[in-house]
Design an enzyme around this catalytic site. Sequence first.
Site, PDB file in Angstrom:
ATOM      1  N   ARG A  19     -16.326  -8.285  20.663  1.00 24.06           N
ATOM      2  CA  ARG A  19     -17.398  -7.378  20.272  1.00 24.06           C
ATOM      3  C   ARG A  19     -18.683  -7.624  21.029  1.00 24.06           C
ATOM      4  O   ARG A  19     -19.671  -6.921  20.806  1.00 24.06           O
ATOM      5  CB  ARG A  19     -17.697  -7.629  18.791  1.00 24.06           C
ATOM      6  CG  ARG A  19     -17.250  -6.518  17.899  1.00 24.06           C
ATOM      7  CD  ARG A  19     -17.426  -7.080  16.521  1.00 24.06           C
ATOM      8  NE  ARG A  19     -17.688  -6.072  15.585  1.00 24.06           N
ATOM      9  CZ  ARG A  19     -16.762  -5.645  14.722  1.00 24.06           C
ATOM     10  NH1 ARG A  19     -15.543  -6.078  14.760  1.00 24.06           N
ATOM     11  NH2 ARG A  19     -17.092  -4.771  13.834  1.00 24.06           N
ATOM     12  N   ARG A  42     -13.500   5.550   2.684  1.00 23.04           N
ATOM     13  CA  ARG A  42     -12.446   4.531   2.853  1.00 23.04           C
ATOM     14  C   ARG A  42     -12.237   3.714   1.581  1.00 23.04           C
ATOM     15  O   ARG A  42     -13.186   3.291   0.928  1.00 23.04           O
ATOM     16  CB  ARG A  42     -12.822   3.571   3.987  1.00 23.04           C
ATOM     17  CG  ARG A  42     -11.852   2.381   4.016  1.00 23.04           C
ATOM     18  CD  ARG A  42     -11.941   1.544   5.229  1.00 23.04           C
ATOM     19  NE  ARG A  42     -13.293   1.109   5.526  1.00 23.04           N
ATOM     20  CZ  ARG A  42     -13.631   0.576   6.692  1.00 23.04           C
ATOM     21  NH1 ARG A  42     -12.730   0.405   7.626  1.00 23.04           N
ATOM     22  NH2 ARG A  42     -14.873   0.212   6.907  1.00 23.04           N
ATOM     23  N   ARG A  55     -24.595  -1.036  11.256  1.00 24.49           N
ATOM     24  CA  ARG A  55     -23.379  -1.423  11.997  1.00 24.49           C
ATOM     25  C   ARG A  55     -23.205  -0.530  13.223  1.00 24.49           C
ATOM     26  O   ARG A  55     -22.791  -0.995  14.284  1.00 24.49           O
ATOM     27  CB  ARG A  55     -22.139  -1.323  11.089  1.00 24.49           C
ATOM     28  CG  ARG A  55     -22.034  -2.480  10.104  1.00 24.49           C
ATOM     29  CD  ARG A  55     -21.095  -2.188   8.955  1.00 24.49           C
ATOM     30  NE  ARG A  55     -19.727  -1.956   9.354  1.00 24.49           N
ATOM     31  CZ  ARG A  55     -18.808  -1.363   8.589  1.00 24.49           C
ATOM     32  NH1 ARG A  55     -19.140  -0.923   7.391  1.00 24.49           N
ATOM     33  NH2 ARG A  55     -17.589  -1.207   9.019  1.00 24.49           N
ATOM     34  N   ARG A  82     -15.362  -1.573   0.570  1.00 30.17           N
ATOM     35  CA  ARG A  82     -16.011  -2.743   1.171  1.00 30.17           C
ATOM     36  C   ARG A  82     -17.517  -2.704   0.935  1.00 30.17           C
ATOM     37  O   ARG A  82     -18.127  -1.648   0.985  1.00 30.17           O
ATOM     38  CB  ARG A  82     -15.721  -2.769   2.675  1.00 30.17           C
ATOM     39  CG  ARG A  82     -14.576  -3.678   3.028  1.00 30.17           C
ATOM     40  CD  ARG A  82     -14.071  -3.488   4.425  1.00 30.17           C
ATOM     41  NE  ARG A  82     -15.086  -3.549   5.458  1.00 30.17           N
ATOM     42  CZ  ARG A  82     -14.821  -3.396   6.758  1.00 30.17           C
ATOM     43  NH1 ARG A  82     -13.589  -3.188   7.154  1.00 30.17           N
ATOM     44  NH2 ARG A  82     -15.781  -3.468   7.646  1.00 30.17           N
ATOM     45  N   LYS A  94      -9.442   1.458  13.963  1.00 31.42           N
ATOM     46  CA  LYS A  94      -8.811   0.274  14.580  1.00 31.42           C
ATOM     47  C   LYS A  94      -7.760  -0.328  13.645  1.00 31.42           C
ATOM     48  O   LYS A  94      -6.627  -0.581  14.038  1.00 31.42           O
ATOM     49  CB  LYS A  94      -9.873  -0.800  14.914  1.00 31.42           C
ATOM     50  CG  LYS A  94     -10.956  -0.338  15.857  1.00 31.42           C
ATOM     51  CD  LYS A  94     -11.929  -1.452  16.200  1.00 31.42           C
ATOM     52  CE  LYS A  94     -12.756  -1.963  15.034  1.00 31.42           C
ATOM     53  NZ  LYS A  94     -13.688  -0.962  14.465  1.00 31.42           N
TER      54      LYS A  94
HETATM   55  P1  AP5 Z   1     -10.135   1.969   9.613  1.00 27.95           P
HETATM   56  O1  AP5 Z   1      -8.806   1.943  10.285  1.00 27.95           O
HETATM   57  O2  AP5 Z   1     -10.353   1.116   8.430  1.00 27.95           O
HETATM   58  O3  AP5 Z   1     -11.286   1.756  10.721  1.00 27.95           O
HETATM   59  P2  AP5 Z   1     -11.761   0.435  11.497  1.00 27.95           P
HETATM   60  O4  AP5 Z   1     -12.023   0.851  12.910  1.00 27.95           O
HETATM   61  O5  AP5 Z   1     -10.824  -0.687  11.263  1.00 27.95           O
HETATM   62  O6  AP5 Z   1     -13.147   0.224  10.775  1.00 27.95           O
HETATM   63  P3  AP5 Z   1     -13.887  -1.118  10.276  1.00 27.95           P
HETATM   64  O7  AP5 Z   1     -14.998  -0.677   9.380  1.00 27.95           O
HETATM   65  O8  AP5 Z   1     -12.904  -2.088   9.743  1.00 27.95           O
HETATM   66  O9  AP5 Z   1     -14.491  -1.623  11.607  1.00 27.95           O
HETATM   67  P4  AP5 Z   1     -15.607  -2.664  11.796  1.00 27.95           P
HETATM   68  O10 AP5 Z   1     -15.438  -2.961  13.222  1.00 27.95           O
HETATM   69  O11 AP5 Z   1     -16.955  -2.230  11.413  1.00 27.95           O
HETATM   70  O12 AP5 Z   1     -15.281  -3.786  10.711  1.00 27.95           O
HETATM   71  P5  AP5 Z   1     -14.612  -5.218  10.820  1.00 27.95           P
HETATM   72  O13 AP5 Z   1     -13.882  -5.484   9.584  1.00 27.95           O
HETATM   73  O14 AP5 Z   1     -13.916  -5.360  12.120  1.00 27.95           O
HETATM   74  O15 AP5 Z   1     -10.420   3.519   9.232  1.00 27.95           O
HETATM   75  C1  AP5 Z   1     -11.607   3.907   8.552  1.00 27.95           C
HETATM   76  C2  AP5 Z   1     -11.288   5.069   7.570  1.00 27.95           C
HETATM   77  O16 AP5 Z   1     -10.895   6.232   8.306  1.00 27.95           O
HETATM   78  C3  AP5 Z   1     -10.125   4.791   6.610  1.00 27.95           C
HETATM   79  O17 AP5 Z   1     -10.415   5.377   5.373  1.00 27.95           O
HETATM   80  C4  AP5 Z   1      -8.922   5.478   7.257  1.00 27.95           C
HETATM   81  O18 AP5 Z   1      -7.984   5.921   6.293  1.00 27.95           O
HETATM   82  C5  AP5 Z   1      -9.575   6.651   7.970  1.00 27.95           C
HETATM   83  N1  AP5 Z   1      -8.925   6.999   9.239  1.00 27.95           N
HETATM   84  C6  AP5 Z   1      -8.531   6.120  10.214  1.00 27.95           C
HETATM   85  N2  AP5 Z   1      -8.023   6.782  11.281  1.00 27.95           N
HETATM   86  C7  AP5 Z   1      -8.127   8.109  10.969  1.00 27.95           C
HETATM   87  C8  AP5 Z   1      -7.774   9.300  11.680  1.00 27.95           C
HETATM   88  N3  AP5 Z   1      -7.225   9.277  12.909  1.00 27.95           N
HETATM   89  N4  AP5 Z   1      -8.009  10.497  11.076  1.00 27.95           N
HETATM   90  C9  AP5 Z   1      -8.561  10.536   9.827  1.00 27.95           C
HETATM   91  N5  AP5 Z   1      -8.904   9.446   9.109  1.00 27.95           N
HETATM   92  C10 AP5 Z   1      -8.695   8.250   9.682  1.00 27.95           C
HETATM   93  O19 AP5 Z   1     -15.889  -6.164  10.865  1.00 27.95           O
HETATM   94  C11 AP5 Z   1     -16.737  -6.292   9.760  1.00 27.95           C
HETATM   95  C12 AP5 Z   1     -17.895  -7.222  10.071  1.00 27.95           C
HETATM   96  O20 AP5 Z   1     -17.393  -8.535  10.407  1.00 27.95           O
HETATM   97  C13 AP5 Z   1     -18.769  -6.844  11.273  1.00 27.95           C
HETATM   98  O21 AP5 Z   1     -19.774  -5.911  10.914  1.00 27.95           O
HETATM   99  C14 AP5 Z   1     -19.334  -8.200  11.679  1.00 27.95           C
HETATM  100  O22 AP5 Z   1     -20.370  -8.579  10.823  1.00 27.95           O
HETATM  101  C15 AP5 Z   1     -18.163  -9.138  11.440  1.00 27.95           C
HETATM  102  N6  AP5 Z   1     -17.300  -9.295  12.634  1.00 27.95           N
HETATM  103  C16 AP5 Z   1     -15.993  -8.943  12.739  1.00 27.95           C
HETATM  104  N7  AP5 Z   1     -15.527  -9.215  13.963  1.00 27.95           N
HETATM  105  C17 AP5 Z   1     -16.558  -9.760  14.656  1.00 27.95           C
HETATM  106  C18 AP5 Z   1     -16.709 -10.227  15.996  1.00 27.95           C
HETATM  107  N8  AP5 Z   1     -15.695 -10.199  16.873  1.00 27.95           N
HETATM  108  N9  AP5 Z   1     -17.925 -10.697  16.375  1.00 27.95           N
HETATM  109  C19 AP5 Z   1     -18.951 -10.752  15.511  1.00 27.95           C
HETATM  110  N10 AP5 Z   1     -18.900 -10.308  14.230  1.00 27.95           N
HETATM  111  C20 AP5 Z   1     -17.695  -9.817  13.816  1.00 27.95           C
HETATM  112 MG    MG Z   2     -10.993  -2.566  10.299  1.00 29.09          MG
END
Ligand code: AP5
Ligand code: MG
Length: 217
Positions: free
Chosen positions: A92, A132, A176, A165, A17
């Site tokens: 989410r 990552r 997660r 992270r 994402k």
């Molecule tokens: P990356 O692009 O970083 O993936 P991502 O989908 O952004 O993953 P996140 O871990 O950030 O998602 P998340 O939803 O768990 O975390 P968030 O910060 O939103 O890519 C991942 C890796 O793969 C990288 O190394 C990249 O280089 C590689 N890659 C990417 N695309 C690729 C491809 N096509 N091919 C090969 N490699 C690739 O949330 C964190 C926490 O915050 C949650 O757990 C929760 O506690 C809280 N939170 C956030 N939002 C909410 C909400 N709306 N409601 C409640 N709690 C929330």
């Molecule tokens: Mg992210």
Amino acid sequence: MIMAIVIIILGAPGAGKGTQATQLAAVRAIPHISTGDLFRENLKSATPIGIKAKEFMDAGRLVPDEIVLDMLSERVALDDCRDGYLLDGFPRTVPQAEALDARLARAEPAAQLHVFNLEVSDETIVQRIAGRRICKSCGKIQHVVLSPPQVAGKCDDCGGELYQRKDDAPEVVEQRLRVYHEQTEPVVAYYENKGVLKSLDGERDPETVFAQLEGLI
Ligand code: AP5
Ligand code: MG
């Protein structure tokens, strides 16, 4: 009348994402709003929201809807969101999606909504998250194997220090993923039922996924 554009990128943890959202928001010249990034910024500044969110994030659980919704309402009310914005990691839960719908129904000017879902297997996710690394200075997302930094431990764009992270620890990732399947997959179904969901194969390389995303808007 000019229409604003609201883009939502759904997908499991590590689905890509953030990688896609950074590029898409830059090309479209709209703000990239990641609720996860907002919580991490709040934590860095030790705000009450950041401190509260930390206990949930570290455990791999979702932050309660009221906290997320208050923070998001404040962010999208800012001036830079007038022509639209891109949401990464929100909504989410179904109540979050309903709250966003209510906001969009009142929005002036009206917004054109695009909802994308990046489909990636749990096996790929575990591999992506394990490698990552994120730049402390500019936030660039890299991967030690899939997009290895030119200089180990340093960001390719700005030379900043790369870090991992805290919630990327294997036992937290497992939790997660569980939470994603239980609480966020129903959001995918919610948009599918409304007939606005576009699903993409998130297993392909980032450039291919991006070209598909762009093509669908
Ligand atoms: P990356 O692009 O970083 O993936 P991502 O989908 O952004 O993953 P996140 O871990 O950030 O998602 P998340 O939803 O768990 O975390 P968030 O910060 O939103 O890519 C991942 C890796 O793969 C990288 O190394 C990249 O280089 C590689 N890659 C990417 N695309 C690729 C491809 N096509 N091919 C090969 N490699 C690739 O949330 C964190 C926490 O915050 C949650 O757990 C929760 O506690 C809280 N939170 C956030 N939002 C909410 C909400 N709306 N409601 C409640 N709690 C929330
Ligand atoms: Mg992210």
